[in-house]
Write a protein that holds these residues in place. Structure first.
Motif, mmCIF file in Angstrom:
data_model
loop_
_atom_site.group_PDB
_atom_site.id
_atom_site.type_symbol
_atom_site.label_atom_id
_atom_site.label_comp_id
_atom_site.label_asym_id
_atom_site.label_seq_id
_atom_site.Cartn_x
_atom_site.Cartn_y
_atom_site.Cartn_z
ATOM 1 N N TYR A 66 -3.339 7.786 7.504
ATOM 2 C CA TYR A 66 -3.028 6.632 8.350
ATOM 3 C C TYR A 66 -4.208 6.411 9.285
ATOM 4 C CZ TYR A 66 1.963 6.849 7.108
ATOM 5 O OH TYR A 66 3.156 6.846 6.454
ATOM 6 N N THR A 112 9.757 3.487 10.083
ATOM 7 C CA THR A 112 10.200 4.887 9.996
ATOM 8 C C THR A 112 9.310 5.770 10.873
ATOM 9 O OG1 THR A 112 10.749 4.363 7.718
ATOM 10 C CG2 THR A 112 10.910 6.678 8.371
ATOM 11 N N ARG A 115 -2.913 0.542 2.473
ATOM 12 C CA ARG A 115 -2.504 0.956 3.816
ATOM 13 C C ARG A 115 -3.281 2.136 4.392
ATOM 14 N NH1 ARG A 115 3.785 -0.132 5.091
ATOM 15 N NH2 ARG A 115 3.382 -2.346 5.298
HETATM 16 P P1 AMP Z 1 8.437 1.680 6.423
HETATM 17 O O1 AMP Z 1 8.365 0.298 6.964
HETATM 18 O O2 AMP Z 1 8.779 2.696 7.446
HETATM 19 O O3 AMP Z 1 9.349 1.741 5.215
HETATM 20 O O4 AMP Z 1 6.967 2.093 5.900
HETATM 21 C C1 AMP Z 1 6.373 1.458 4.805
HETATM 22 C C2 AMP Z 1 5.169 2.221 4.275
HETATM 23 O O5 AMP Z 1 4.079 2.150 5.189
HETATM 24 C C3 AMP Z 1 5.386 3.686 3.994
HETATM 25 O O6 AMP Z 1 4.874 3.946 2.708
HETATM 26 C C4 AMP Z 1 4.561 4.408 5.019
HETATM 27 O O7 AMP Z 1 4.036 5.612 4.511
HETATM 28 C C5 AMP Z 1 3.448 3.421 5.310
HETATM 29 N N1 AMP Z 1 2.950 3.501 6.684
HETATM 30 C C6 AMP Z 1 3.687 3.559 7.809
HETATM 31 N N2 AMP Z 1 2.894 3.592 8.897
HETATM 32 C C7 AMP Z 1 1.618 3.542 8.452
HETATM 33 C C8 AMP Z 1 0.337 3.535 9.098
HETATM 34 N N3 AMP Z 1 0.221 3.553 10.422
HETATM 35 N N4 AMP Z 1 -0.758 3.465 8.322
HETATM 36 C C9 AMP Z 1 -0.634 3.404 6.968
HETATM 37 N N5 AMP Z 1 0.527 3.413 6.299
HETATM 38 C C10 AMP Z 1 1.655 3.483 7.028
#
Ligand code: AMP
Length: 631
Positions: free
Chosen positions: A26, A57, A254
Motif C-alpha cells: 500500500y 476495511t 492499487r
Molecule cells: P475494501 O473497500 O475494503 O473492500 O478494499 C478494496 C481493496 O483495496 C482491497 O483489495 C484492499 O486490499 C485494497 N486496498 C485498501 N486500502 C488500500 C491502500 N491504501 N492502498 C492500496 N490498496 C488498498
C-alpha cells in the motif's frame, strides 16, 4: 476528507502496522482511510458512507488493531457483516494487517459453520471477532461469546444488513454489548432506517463521506468490463491486442507491488511495459515518463500517486485494472488520456462485488459507461493472423529474398515436400514466440466473465420478495434443480441458497432428495413467476439451479426411486425435519416465530426485512423455540 495525507506514517499508526502495509505494497491511504483512521484512533464514534472498493476495511481495521491490548485475549473488537463471505474477507484483512502483531487472533463466525468448531475456537479466545448478526446473537445468548471486554463495535455494510433483514438482530446486539464502547457504522447508502440506528446508538459520531467529484468528460470514451480477478491479465492483453487506435496506455493498479508484478507479466508477453510507483526515485520516474513520451515504452503500470499530473499526449488508453477508491480518483485517472485535444478511451475492470462502485462512477461522470465485450480467442487470433500476413506482405515487397528462395528450393528437393507444407512449417516456426492461435480450450473467459444476468433492480427485487406471502396456501410441489452429489452440494447449501436468494423461509422448503447430477426439492406449488425467475439464476456450488417443476411422471418416479447413497437424513428416508411440513397448511410467513428475545428495542418490524431466514437447513419447525436466523 483530508487531502493532505500522503502516507500512512502521517496517520500515526504504529511501526508494526506500517511495516505490514509496506509489505503488502500500500502506497498511500485511500481517502476514506485518511479521513477515518484519525477519528477511530482517537476513540470517536464514526458514521462512514462508503462502498466496497473504497478501502473501508482497512479504514477501520488499521486503527482498531492499533488500539488492541494483545495481552488481553478476549474480544475487544466485534465486526458485524451481512454475509459470511464478507466476514471471512474482513477477518483475512485483519490477519494480513496484523502480520507483525505477535499473538494476534481474529475469528470469523458465521452461519453454516459447525457450531462445535466455533464454540471451541471461541473458548480459545480471540481479540477480534467478525461475524454475521444471527450467529453472533446466537453466541451471545449461549454466553459462548463474552463481550464484557468489548471496546469497539463495527457495523459493516449496514444497508446490506438492513436489506437482508438482519436489522433487528443488529439492534439486539447493540443492546447487548457494553454501553461504554466505540461504534463505527459503515454503509454505502444512508436510508432512514440506518440513520435512525446511527442516531440511537452512536455518540456524537464523526461523519465521513467520500466526496463525489463530478466531471463531464466528453472526449473520453468510457467502457467497463465485468471480470473476475483471476482473468484480469488475460482480459487486458486481449483488449490491448484488438483495440483500434491504440498508441500507449497507462494501467492503474492499487499497490506498488502490483505495478511491478503486472509490468513484468506484460513484458514477458512482449509488451514494452514498465512500472511507475512511489518507491522509485524521482529520476527513475522521470525516465519512465520520458520513455513513454518517446515511444520506447508503450505501457506504464502505475499507482494513483505516481501518475499524478502525468501529461503524455500519446496515451490513447487508460485501463483501470483495479477499480479506483472514489470518483475523484477515477476522474483524475481517465484525465490522463484525451489530452491536447485528442480523443481517448478509458476501460474499467469491475469485479462482481464492485458493481455498485460502477454506478457511482457513472453518476459522477454524468456519462454512461458502456459495457465492453471482451474479445474472444478467435477475434484475437484473427487479429494476429492479419498482422502476420501484413508482415509477410511487407517482406515480399521490400526484401531481397534470393538466398531464401534457394534455401526453400533445397528443402523442396531434399524432403520431397510440397511448397505449401514448407510455408506452413515456416509460419509455425515464426509464430512460436507469439502464437497465432490463443492457447486454451473450453469456455472462453469472455463467456465466463460476461455480466451475470441482471438481478432485478433492488426495489423491484424487494417487491418480488415481499410478494412471496401470496404463495402461503399450504401446497408443496417438487422441483428439479441442476446441482447434486457430484458437485458436493448439501441440503444445507440448497436450503441456504433458496432461503437467502429468493427470500423463502426454510419452513416453506420441504424434503430434498439429492441425486448424482441434480436434486429435487419441495417448494410451494404457487411460487410466483418472478420468484421462480430469481431461483432459476441462483447458483449453488457454481451451478445455476435452473429450477423447474417436475411433471406428474417425473414426480412419481422421484417418489418411487431408491435414492443413491446412504444419506440418512436426505436420502432414502424422508427428511425428518420436514415430515410434517408438507402436509400441513403453512403458518403465515409473517407470523413471527416465538422465542425471540425482543428486549425493549425500538423497532419490531414485521415486514420482510424484519424476518429471519434459516440457511442451516437443520430443521426449524414452526413452534420450535428458536427463530431461524442466518446461522
Ligand atoms: P475494501 O473497500 O475494503 O473492500 O478494499 C478494496 C481493496 O483495496 C482491497 O483489495 C484492499 O486490499 C485494497 N486496498 C485498501 N486500502 C488500500 C491502500 N491504501 N492502498 C492500496 N490498496 C488498498
Amino acid at each position: 476528507m483530508n487531502p493532505t495525507v500522503e502516507s500512512f506514517a502521517q496517520l500515526e499508526l504504529s511501526p508494526a502496522i506500517l511495516e505490514a502495509l509496506a509489505g503488502i505494497g500500500y502506497e498511500t491511504p485511500s481517502p476514506i482511510q485518511a479521513a477515518c483512521i484519525p477519528h477511530l484512533l482517537a476513540g470517536d464514534d464514526l458514521l462512514g458512507e462508503a462502498q466496497t472498493g473504497t478501502g473501508k476495511t482497512a479504514a477501520f481495521a488499521l486503527p482498531l488493531l492499533d488500539r488492541l491490548d494483545l495481552a488481553v485475549r478476549q474480544p475487544q473488537v466485534l465486526v458485524l457483516t451481512p454475509t459470511r463471505e464478507l466476514a471471512i474477507q474482513v477477518a483475512e484483512a485483519f490477519q494480513r494487517y496484523a502480520k507483525n502483531l505477535p499473538g494476534f487472533h481474529v475469528l470469523p463466525i458465521y452461519g453454516g459453520q459447525s457450531m462445535v468448531v466455533q464454540l471451541r475456537q471461541l473458548s480459545r479466545g480471540a481479540h477480534v471477532v467478525v461475524g454475521t448478526p444471527g450467529r453472533v446473537m446466537d453466541h451471545i445468548e449461549r454466553r459462548s461469546l463474552n463481550l464484557d471486554g468489548l471496546r469497539t463495535l463495527v457495523l459493516d455494510e449496514a444497508d446490506e444488513m438492513l436489506r437482508m433483514g438482519f436489522i433487528d438482530d443488529v439492534e439486539w446486539i447493540l443492546e447487548h454489548v457494553p454501553v461504554e464502547r466505540q461504534t463505527a457504522l459503515f454503509s454505502a447508502t444512508m436510508p432512514d432506517a440506518i440513520r435512525r440506528v446511527a442516531h440511537r446508538y452512536l455518540r456524537e459520531p464523526r461523519e465521513v463521506k467520500i466526496k463525489a467529484a463530478t466531471a463531464t468528460v466528453t472526449t473520453i470514451r468510457q467502457r467497463f468490463c465485468q471480470i473476475a480477478v483471476a482473468h484480469k491479465l488475460d482480459a487486458l492483453t486481449r483488449i490491448l491486442e484488438v483495440e483500434e487506435d491504440f498508441d500507449a496506455a497507462i494501467v492503474f493498479v492499487r499497490t506498488k507491488t502490483a505495478t511491478v508484478e503486472l509490468a513484468e507479466k506484460l513484458e514477458a508477453r512482449g509488451y514494452a511495459a514498465a512500472a511507475l510507483n512511489g518507491d522509485m526515485t524521482q529520476q527513475l520516474r522521470e525516465r519512465v515518463i520520458e520513455q513513454l513520451k518517446g515511444g520506447s515504452l508503450d505501457i506504464v503500470v502505475a499507482t494513483d500517486v505516481a501518475a499524478r499530473g502525468l501529461d503524455v499526449p500519446r496515451i490513447s488508453h487508460v485501463i483501470n485494472f483495479d477499480i479506483p477508491y472514489d470518483t475523484e480518483a477515477y476522474v483524475h485517472r481517465i484525465g490522463r488520456t484525451g489530452r491536447a485535444g485528442r480523443t481517448g478511451t478509458a476501460i474499467l475492470f469491475v469485479a462482481p462485488r464492485e458493481a455498485r462502485m460502477l454506478k457511482v462512477i457513472e453518476r459522477a461522470t454524468r456519462q454512461p459507461i458502456e459495457p465492453l465485450q471482451l474479445p474472444s480467442r478467435e477475434a484475437v487470433a484473427d487479429k494476429r493472423v492479419a498482422a502476420f500476413r501484413q508482415q509477410v506482405a511487407t517482406v515480399l515487397e521490400s526484401e531481397d529474398l534470393d538466398f531464401f528462395h534457394e534455401v526453400v528450393a533445397g528443402m523442396e528437393d531434399s524432403h520431397d515436400a510440397d511448397i505449401h507444407d514448407i510455408a506452413a512449417a515456416l509460419a509455425f516456426l515464426a509464430q512460436r514466440e507469439r502464437p497465432l492461435q490463443l492457447p486454451g480450450s473450453g469456455p472462453d473467459i469472455a463467456m465466463q466473465s460476461a455480466p451475470r444476468p441482471e438481478r432485478p433492480p433492488r426495489e423491484n427485487r424487494d417487491a418480488i420478495l415481499q410478494r412471496r406471502r401470496e404463495f402461503s396456501d399450504g401446497h408443496l410441489q417438487r422441483y428439479r434443480i441442476e446441482v447434486g452429489r457430484n458437485q458436493q452440494a448439501t441440503p444445507k447449501d440448497i436450503v441456504g441458497a433458496i432461503a437467502n436468494e429468493a427470500g423463502i423461509e426454510s419452513r416453506f422448503i420441504g424434503q430434498i432428495n439429492l441425486y448424482e447430477d441434480y436434486s429435487t426439492v419441495e417448494l410451494p406449488s404457487d411460487l410466483p413467476q418472478d420468484v421462480l425467475e430469481i431461483l432459476r439464476r441462483v447458483r449453488v456450488r457454481q451451478r445455476q439451479l435452473n429450477i423447474r417443476a417436475l411433471d406428474h411422471d417425473e414426480a412419481q418416479r422421484d417418489a418411487a426411486r431408491p435414492r443413491p447413497g446412504p444419506g440418512p437424513r436426505f436420502g432414502s428416508k424422508p427428511d425428518h425435519r420436514r415430515e410434517d411440513a408438507p402436509r400441513k397448511p403453512f403458518a403465515k410467513p409473517w407470523d413471527k416465530p416465538a422465542g425471540k428475545p425482543t428486549g425493549d428495542r425500538p423497532h419490531a418490524d414485521k415486514s420482510f426485512h424484519g424476518e429471519r431466514r434459516d440457511t442451516r437447513g437443520t430443521g426449524f419447525k414452526p413452534g420450535k423455540k428458536k427463530p431461524p436466523r442466518d446461522r
